[in-house]
Design a protein around this motif. Structure first.
Motif, PDB file in Angstrom:
ATOM      1  N   ALA A 293      -7.162 -50.945  -2.559  1.00 37.50           N
ATOM      2  CA  ALA A 293      -7.788 -52.199  -2.163  1.00 37.50           C
ATOM      3  C   ALA A 293      -7.713 -52.292  -0.646  1.00 37.50           C
ATOM      4  O   ALA A 293      -6.674 -51.994  -0.047  1.00 37.50           O
ATOM      5  N   THR A 294      -8.785 -52.671  -0.018  1.00 35.53           N
ATOM      6  CA  THR A 294      -8.865 -52.694   1.441  1.00 35.53           C
ATOM      7  C   THR A 294      -7.699 -53.456   2.065  1.00 35.53           C
ATOM      8  O   THR A 294      -7.389 -54.579   1.664  1.00 35.53           O
ATOM      9  N   ASN A 295      -7.065 -52.813   3.037  1.00 33.92           N
ATOM     10  CA  ASN A 295      -5.963 -53.401   3.815  1.00 33.92           C
ATOM     11  C   ASN A 295      -4.724 -53.742   2.989  1.00 33.92           C
ATOM     12  O   ASN A 295      -3.869 -54.511   3.434  1.00 33.92           O
ATOM     13  N   ASP A 296      -4.630 -53.174   1.783  1.00 33.73           N
ATOM     14  CA  ASP A 296      -3.458 -53.424   0.934  1.00 33.73           C
ATOM     15  C   ASP A 296      -2.502 -52.233   1.052  1.00 33.73           C
ATOM     16  O   ASP A 296      -2.676 -51.207   0.392  1.00 33.73           O
ATOM     17  N   THR A 297      -1.489 -52.392   1.887  1.00 36.64           N
ATOM     18  CA  THR A 297      -0.549 -51.300   2.136  1.00 36.64           C
ATOM     19  C   THR A 297       0.246 -50.937   0.894  1.00 36.64           C
ATOM     20  O   THR A 297       0.549 -49.767   0.651  1.00 36.64           O
ATOM     21  N   THR A 298       0.601 -51.923   0.087  1.00 40.81           N
ATOM     22  CA  THR A 298       1.401 -51.651  -1.108  1.00 40.81           C
ATOM     23  C   THR A 298       0.662 -50.721  -2.069  1.00 40.81           C
ATOM     24  O   THR A 298       1.290 -49.936  -2.777  1.00 40.81           O
ATOM     25  N   ARG A 299      -0.660 -50.816  -2.088  1.00 36.80           N
ATOM     26  CA  ARG A 299      -1.430 -49.922  -2.953  1.00 36.80           C
ATOM     27  C   ARG A 299      -1.309 -48.470  -2.495  1.00 36.80           C
ATOM     28  O   ARG A 299      -1.239 -47.550  -3.316  1.00 36.80           O
ATOM     29  N   ILE A 300      -1.287 -48.266  -1.184  1.00 37.51           N
ATOM     30  CA  ILE A 300      -1.149 -46.908  -0.663  1.00 37.51           C
ATOM     31  C   ILE A 300       0.194 -46.323  -1.082  1.00 37.51           C
ATOM     32  O   ILE A 300       0.287 -45.177  -1.528  1.00 37.51           O
ATOM     33  N   ILE A 301       1.258 -47.122  -0.947  1.00 37.96           N
ATOM     34  CA  ILE A 301       2.587 -46.664  -1.338  1.00 37.96           C
ATOM     35  C   ILE A 301       2.622 -46.340  -2.830  1.00 37.96           C
ATOM     36  O   ILE A 301       3.205 -45.336  -3.255  1.00 37.96           O
ATOM     37  N   SER A 302       1.981 -47.182  -3.648  1.00 35.07           N
ATOM     38  CA  SER A 302       1.951 -46.952  -5.095  1.00 35.07           C
ATOM     39  C   SER A 302       1.152 -45.705  -5.445  1.00 35.07           C
ATOM     40  O   SER A 302       1.527 -44.956  -6.358  1.00 35.07           O
ATOM     41  N   ILE A 303       0.062 -45.473  -4.741  1.00 35.47           N
ATOM     42  CA  ILE A 303      -0.730 -44.262  -4.975  1.00 35.47           C
ATOM     43  C   ILE A 303       0.115 -43.025  -4.698  1.00 35.47           C
ATOM     44  O   ILE A 303       0.106 -42.044  -5.458  1.00 35.47           O
ATOM     45  N   MET A 304       0.886 -43.062  -3.623  1.00 30.94           N
ATOM     46  CA  MET A 304       1.743 -41.928  -3.279  1.00 30.94           C
ATOM     47  C   MET A 304       2.832 -41.713  -4.333  1.00 30.94           C
ATOM     48  O   MET A 304       3.237 -40.573  -4.591  1.00 30.94           O
ATOM     49  N   ALA A 305       3.304 -42.799  -4.934  1.00 29.00           N
ATOM     50  CA  ALA A 305       4.349 -42.689  -5.948  1.00 29.00           C
ATOM     51  C   ALA A 305       3.805 -42.129  -7.263  1.00 29.00           C
ATOM     52  O   ALA A 305       4.532 -41.488  -8.029  1.00 29.00           O
ATOM     53  N   ASN A 306       2.510 -42.344  -7.531  1.00 24.97           N
ATOM     54  CA  ASN A 306       1.922 -41.923  -8.797  1.00 24.97           C
ATOM     55  C   ASN A 306       1.273 -40.542  -8.751  1.00 24.97           C
ATOM     56  O   ASN A 306       1.321 -39.804  -9.724  1.00 24.97           O
ATOM     57  N   PHE A 307       0.656 -40.222  -7.616  1.00 25.78           N
ATOM     58  CA  PHE A 307      -0.113 -38.982  -7.524  1.00 25.78           C
ATOM     59  C   PHE A 307       0.463 -38.153  -6.376  1.00 25.78           C
ATOM     60  O   PHE A 307       0.232 -38.460  -5.205  1.00 25.78           O
ATOM     61  N   LYS A 308       1.188 -37.102  -6.707  1.00 25.37           N
ATOM     62  CA  LYS A 308       1.982 -36.390  -5.714  1.00 25.37           C
ATOM     63  C   LYS A 308       1.388 -35.051  -5.282  1.00 25.37           C
ATOM     64  O   LYS A 308       2.099 -34.190  -4.766  1.00 25.37           O
ATOM     65  N   THR A 309       0.084 -34.871  -5.496  1.00 23.70           N
ATOM     66  CA  THR A 309      -0.521 -33.636  -4.999  1.00 23.70           C
ATOM     67  C   THR A 309      -0.645 -33.708  -3.480  1.00 23.70           C
ATOM     68  O   THR A 309      -0.703 -34.799  -2.890  1.00 23.70           O
ATOM     69  N   LYS A 310      -0.695 -32.561  -2.843  1.00 21.37           N
ATOM     70  CA  LYS A 310      -0.731 -32.511  -1.385  1.00 21.37           C
ATOM     71  C   LYS A 310      -1.934 -33.251  -0.821  1.00 21.37           C
ATOM     72  O   LYS A 310      -1.820 -33.994   0.165  1.00 21.37           O
ATOM     73  N   ASP A 311      -3.100 -33.082  -1.450  1.00 20.47           N
ATOM     74  CA  ASP A 311      -4.316 -33.716  -0.932  1.00 20.47           C
ATOM     75  C   ASP A 311      -4.212 -35.235  -0.970  1.00 20.47           C
ATOM     76  O   ASP A 311      -4.604 -35.920  -0.026  1.00 20.47           O
ATOM     77  N   VAL A 312      -3.689 -35.763  -2.072  1.00 21.39           N
ATOM     78  CA  VAL A 312      -3.568 -37.208  -2.210  1.00 21.39           C
ATOM     79  C   VAL A 312      -2.546 -37.754  -1.204  1.00 21.39           C
ATOM     80  O   VAL A 312      -2.790 -38.766  -0.530  1.00 21.39           O
ATOM     81  N   LEU A 313      -1.398 -37.096  -1.123  1.00 19.46           N
ATOM     82  CA  LEU A 313      -0.359 -37.569  -0.213  1.00 19.46           C
ATOM     83  C   LEU A 313      -0.822 -37.502   1.244  1.00 19.46           C
ATOM     84  O   LEU A 313      -0.554 -38.408   2.033  1.00 19.46           O
TER      85      LEU A 313
END
Length: 372
Positions: A95-115
């Motif tokens: 979600a635009t400008n939602d930092t917590t979403r970025i952190i959650s994405i990193m916690a769920n999807f740990k491939t190099k490209d996503v991180l």
């Protein structure tokens, strides 16, 4: 037990409440976690039938969307045996400008490209003043520091991450503490050594280390000498980058004042020649000189023999004369000359300089004012 339970192929949905579908319950069994499909064989959720006191037998389906949201919120999407396209991940969860979403994405999807993509987006957030504190509040500082170590072979990502930490370090004191507690000092020193020819990485690293050492307790003997070596290497490698020169001399001054025993690491023929060159060629760069003069004063005050600093004497005198209205330069220049003058040969060099007495006398009023 041991008896087959007759099951209808389809159960009628009696009502829907938010993310729950309530089915007609037959009351003949209890179950949980059963996959539920619609008439088109599409998976729509997980069905359970249970007996509740006061409510009788209830059969309901929890929708797929809610299940997936629950998995995402609890960092469990990575347990699913699938690798969704990176574009789908961002379209679905960001979600635009939602930092917590970025952190959650990193916690769920740990491939190099996503991180890698997540770190880049996180770094973009730190460049926006209104989002910076949100990055810190949701643990973004620790994530950025960890990403530098994890992807240190990615030079562009390291540069972006260091720039983000630079932004964070200019904020509240607690912001800088978060960087230190996350192992930021050691991480920064490591990438400076890994990329000695990258100007941006060395500039961002030097500024960051200077900001972190504004709190003296950050300076530790465990890394001080290494920090001095790295700062000196960067300063001598990028002589025309004024920002790096300013913060490198400031960092060295902070370390020497906190741990005088590292002073010999700073003084060499090359470093003395470079400091003299800075004064000679950039004496009118006030911000730079306000760090050079305190560094020389700190070095001169250390208790080790300092004849190596003798070549600095005429340049210190010239700086005092040229910057005769700047309190910081006058005070530190005076302190440097007096400390160097403890050595007889140095004292002679000061007094024999055409402006030596003038420099001491001209800066004396600043010294007296500072002691009141």
């Amino acid at each position: 037990e041991g008896k087959e339970v007759p099951m209808a192929r389809f159960d009628e949905v009696l009502r829907r409440r938010d993310d729950l579908y309530f089915l007609k319950a037959n009351g003949t069994h209890c179950c949980a976690g059963c996959p539920a499909f619609d008439a088109d064989s599409q998976f729509v959720g997980i069905q359970s039938q249970l007996k509740a006191d006061g409510e009788g037998c209830i059969s309901r389906v929890l929708s797929t969307t809610t299940i997936v949201k629950h998995l995402f919120a609890n960092a469990m999407c990575g347990k699913l045996q699938q690798t969704p396209p990176i574009a789908d991940i961002w379209d679905t969860w960001y979600a635009t400008n939602d930092t917590t979403r970025i952190i959650s994405i990193m916690a769920n999807f740990k491939t190099k490209d996503v991180l890698s993509e997540a770190v880049q987006r996180l770094c973009e957030h730190t460049a926006k003043t209104e989002l910076l504190e949100g990055v810190v509040a949701c643990g973004g500082t620790k994530v950025i520091v960890a990403s530098i170590s994890q992807f240190k072979e990615d030079e562009a990502l390291v540069r972006s991450a260091l720039r983000s930490l630079w932004d964070i370090s200019f904020g509240e004191i607690n912001n800088r503490r978060h960087i230190v507690e996350a192992g930021g000092v050691e991480t920064v020193l490591e990438v400076m050594e890994l990329y000695p020819r990258n100007q941006d990485i060395n500039e961002f690293s030097t500024v960051l280390l200077y900001n972190l050492t504004l709190e003296v307790s950050t300076i530790s003997a465990t890394w001080a000498k290494r920090g001095v070596r790295n700062a000196m290497a960067a300063m001598l490698a990028f002589t025309n980058v004024d920002v790096l020169q300013k913060f490198a001399t400031g960092l060295l001054g902070s370390i020497v004042r906190a741990l005088p025993e590292v002073a010999p690491e700073v003084v060499s023929e090359a470093s003395v020649a470079h400091l003299n060159s800075l004064i000679q060629n950039k004496w009118n760069n006030v911000l730079l000189m306000e760090n050079v003069a305190p560094l020389l004063a700190a070095l001169a005050k250390t208790e080790w023999p300092n004849p190596a600093l003798r070549p600095c004497i005429p340049h210190i005198i010239d700086l005092i004369v040229n910057q005769n209205t700047n309190t910081t330069i006058l005070l530190n220049g005076n302190n440097a000359l007096w400390a160097l003058g403890v050595d007889v040969d140095n004292r002679i060099a000061i007094l024999q300089h055409p402006n030596g007495t003038k420099a001491l006398a001209g800066s004396a009023h600043t010294l007296l004012a500072a002691r009141k």
